[in-house]
Write an enzyme that holds these catalytic residues in place. Structure first.
Site, short mmCIF file in Angstrom:
data_model
loop_
_atom_site.label_atom_id
_atom_site.label_comp_id
_atom_site.label_asym_id
_atom_site.label_seq_id
_atom_site.Cartn_x
_atom_site.Cartn_y
_atom_site.Cartn_z
N TYR A 235 0.81 -1.22 0.11
CA TYR A 235 0.17 0.02 0.04
C TYR A 235 0.95 1.36 0.05
O TYR A 235 1.74 1.36 0.93
CB TYR A 235 -1.02 -0.12 1.26
CG TYR A 235 -2.00 -1.12 1.22
CD1 TYR A 235 -2.39 -1.64 -0.03
CD2 TYR A 235 -2.71 -1.45 2.36
CE1 TYR A 235 -3.49 -2.74 -0.22
CE2 TYR A 235 -3.90 -2.44 2.23
CZ TYR A 235 -3.80 -2.81 0.90
OH TYR A 235 -5.12 -3.98 0.98
N SER B 45 -13.35 -3.51 0.25
CA SER B 45 -14.16 -2.58 -0.18
C SER B 45 -15.68 -2.35 -0.24
O SER B 45 -16.45 -2.85 -1.33
CB SER B 45 -13.49 -2.55 -1.91
OG SER B 45 -12.52 -2.18 -2.25
N GLY C 45 -18.42 -3.25 -8.77
CA GLY C 45 -17.39 -3.65 -9.71
C GLY C 45 -15.77 -3.96 -9.12
O GLY C 45 -15.74 -3.63 -7.68
N1 LIG Z 1 -7.31 -7.79 0.01
C1 LIG Z 1 -7.56 -7.30 -1.15
O1 LIG Z 1 -7.03 -7.69 -2.37
C2 LIG Z 1 -7.92 -5.72 -0.95
C3 LIG Z 1 -8.32 -5.14 -2.03
C4 LIG Z 1 -8.52 -3.56 -2.19
C5 LIG Z 1 -8.68 -3.18 -0.50
N2 LIG Z 1 -8.34 -3.91 0.51
C6 LIG Z 1 -8.53 -3.53 1.93
O2 LIG Z 1 -9.99 -2.84 1.78
C7 LIG Z 1 -9.97 -1.63 2.45
C8 LIG Z 1 -10.95 -0.75 1.88
O3 LIG Z 1 -10.89 -0.42 0.59
P1 LIG Z 1 -11.61 0.40 -0.27
O4 LIG Z 1 -11.04 1.83 0.29
O5 LIG Z 1 -11.50 0.45 -1.76
O6 LIG Z 1 -13.07 0.46 0.33
P2 LIG Z 1 -14.22 1.35 0.50
O7 LIG Z 1 -14.58 1.53 2.26
O8 LIG Z 1 -15.33 0.74 -0.12
O9 LIG Z 1 -14.21 2.86 -0.23
C9 LIG Z 1 -13.52 3.95 0.60
C10 LIG Z 1 -13.18 5.01 -0.55
O10 LIG Z 1 -14.55 5.49 -1.04
C11 LIG Z 1 -14.72 6.82 -0.64
N3 LIG Z 1 -16.03 7.12 -0.55
C12 LIG Z 1 -17.07 8.07 -1.16
N4 LIG Z 1 -18.17 8.07 -0.64
C13 LIG Z 1 -18.32 7.36 0.39
C14 LIG Z 1 -19.08 6.95 1.34
N5 LIG Z 1 -20.35 7.38 1.16
N6 LIG Z 1 -19.01 5.89 2.22
C15 LIG Z 1 -17.79 5.34 2.30
N7 LIG Z 1 -16.67 5.71 1.57
C16 LIG Z 1 -16.89 6.71 0.63
C17 LIG Z 1 -13.85 6.93 0.60
O11 LIG Z 1 -13.30 8.52 0.50
P3 LIG Z 1 -13.07 9.03 1.84
O12 LIG Z 1 -11.76 8.61 2.14
O13 LIG Z 1 -12.99 10.52 1.22
O14 LIG Z 1 -14.23 8.88 2.57
C18 LIG Z 1 -12.63 6.08 0.01
O15 LIG Z 1 -11.82 6.74 -0.79
C19 LIG Z 1 -8.40 -0.94 2.09
O16 LIG Z 1 -8.17 0.11 2.82
C20 LIG Z 1 -7.64 -2.21 2.08
O17 LIG Z 1 -7.29 -2.34 3.45
C21 LIG Z 1 -8.09 -5.31 0.49
#
Ligand SMILES: NC(=O)c1ccc[n+]([C@@H]2O[C@H](COP(=O)([O-])OP(=O)(O)OC[C@H]3O[C@@H](n4cnc5c(N)ncnc54)[C@H](OP(=O)(O)O)[C@@H]3O)[C@@H](O)[C@H]2O)c1
Length: 305
Positions: A52, A215, A220
């Site tokens: 990351y 996520s 998607g």
């Molecule tokens: N194991 C794997 O292969 C894998 C892959 C991807 C991710 N991950 C893990 O999963 C975690 C989460 O992934 P992600 O960040 O893609 O997930 P997410 O929680 O689905 O998305 C968060 C992102 O969406 C934005 N966002 C916009 N509107 C939102 C709303 N109403 N509610 C919540 N978020 C909103 C957030 O922006 P703001 O920050 O401005 O709120 C942030 O950039 C990662 O940090 C990582 O630790 C693991």
């Protein structure tokens, strides 16, 4: 914030986890506020990976809170290894080197949970076992798990690895539900019946592995967030109605939907916005009935047989 036990490990952590994938984009002050805010909310589980921000997310995390033993004990830190530039690498040398790098960047003596990030088809499970034994013996890693693995891949590892595999991190949100769809459409001819993951949800429940839903707000593969997205008017309307009746935000309802499933999954939320995290944390207090859960599932565009 409620706690859950990861697998049958005895390790307790907040049922909502903070994913630190985007932390490299923050200043130290901003990262400090995000981490302190999470801890105040009772969110003590932090998800990292060696890749990351090219390592910067782990580094800024530790620097931002001035990592020391007293703060370290308040946290459960998970990191991952095995993804490299253009290939996957579960070799013993790489696993050991990756953990050394994470320990250094996180400024800690131990990792609570180490996950193998994405399956390596060239995996030699004997090597994984040797690496895990060494890490366990030295106290550098306390628990082990996988990410994006299917049941047979896990079985292959389990044939060689001595330690319990306590978690599997997989993509799941209200708008990304293949692991649920297939189980609801058994033996049918249409698209949702396709088993893409070897029935990983049932396997995880049978084998006491915690599914960590990554996520939880995306649809998607990183196509965007569905909350407040004009592409999904019906779902947002329904989320808004539930938000009113539950006294929470749409985002909290979307997380409560994951928490309601008896598989006892742990959503990994990636927001770096303290207000948003405060709202999302309320999901831990929301209860959805069976009818409400299915209503949201149908409104997300799924048909029941
Ligand atoms: N194991 C794997 O292969 C894998 C892959 C991807 C991710 N991950 C893990 O999963 C975690 C989460 O992934 P992600 O960040 O893609 O997930 P997410 O929680 O689905 O998305 C968060 C992102 O969406 C934005 N966002 C916009 N509107 C939102 C709303 N109403 N509610 C919540 N978020 C909103 C957030 O922006 P703001 O920050 O401005 O709120 C942030 O950039 C990662 O940090 C990582 O630790 C693991």
């Amino acid at each position: 914030m409620k706690k859950l036990e990861l697998g049958k490990s005895g390790l307790l952590a907040s049922e909502i986890s903070l994913g630190c994938m985007r932390m490299d984009q923050l200043t130290k002050q901003e990262a400090n506020r995000v981490i302190e805010n999470a801890l105040e909310l009772g969110i003590d589980f932090f998800d990292h990976a060696d890749i990351y921000g090219g390592g910067k997310s782990e580094e800024i995390f530790a620097e931002a809170i001035n990592m020391n033993s007293s703060i370290r004990e308040k946290m459960v830190i998970q990191t991952k290894c095995g993804i490299r530039q253009g290939f996957f690498d579960f070799s013993k040398d790489h696993i050991l080197a990756s953990v050394e790098g994470s320990l250094k960047r996180l400024n800690t003596d131990y990792i609570d949970v180490l996950l193998l990030h994405r399956p390596d088809t060239l995996v030699e499970p004997e090597e994984v076992a040797e690496a895990f034994n060494e890490l366990k013996r030295s106290g550098k890693v306390r628990h082990f798990g996988v990410s994006n693995h299917n049941p047979m891949q896990i079985e292959l590892l389990k044939k060689y690895v001595d330690q319990e595999l306590i978690a599997n991190q997989l993509q799941l949100s209200m708008m990304f539900t293949p692991m649920i769809d297939a189980g609801l459409n058994v033996n049918m001819l249409h698209e949702p019946a396709i088993v893409r993951d070897g029935s990983i949800m049932d396997y995880s429940r049978l084998n006491d592995m915690t599914i960590q839903a990554w996520s939880p707000f995306q649809y998607g593969f990183f196509e965007g967030v569905f909350v407040d997205n004009d592409k999904f008017p019906e779902l947002n309307q329904k989320l808004a109605e539930f938000a009113v009746t539950k006294g929470a935000t749409k985002s909290a309802v979307a997380i409560a939907w994951i928490l309601r499933h008896p598989a006892r999954m742990q959503p990994v939320v990636g927001t770096m916005n303290t207000e948003r995290l405060r709202d999302i944390a309320k999901a831990s207090e929301i209860t959805l009935t069976r009818e409400e859960w299915y209503e949201l599932y149908r409104t997300a565009g799924n048909k029941l047989p």
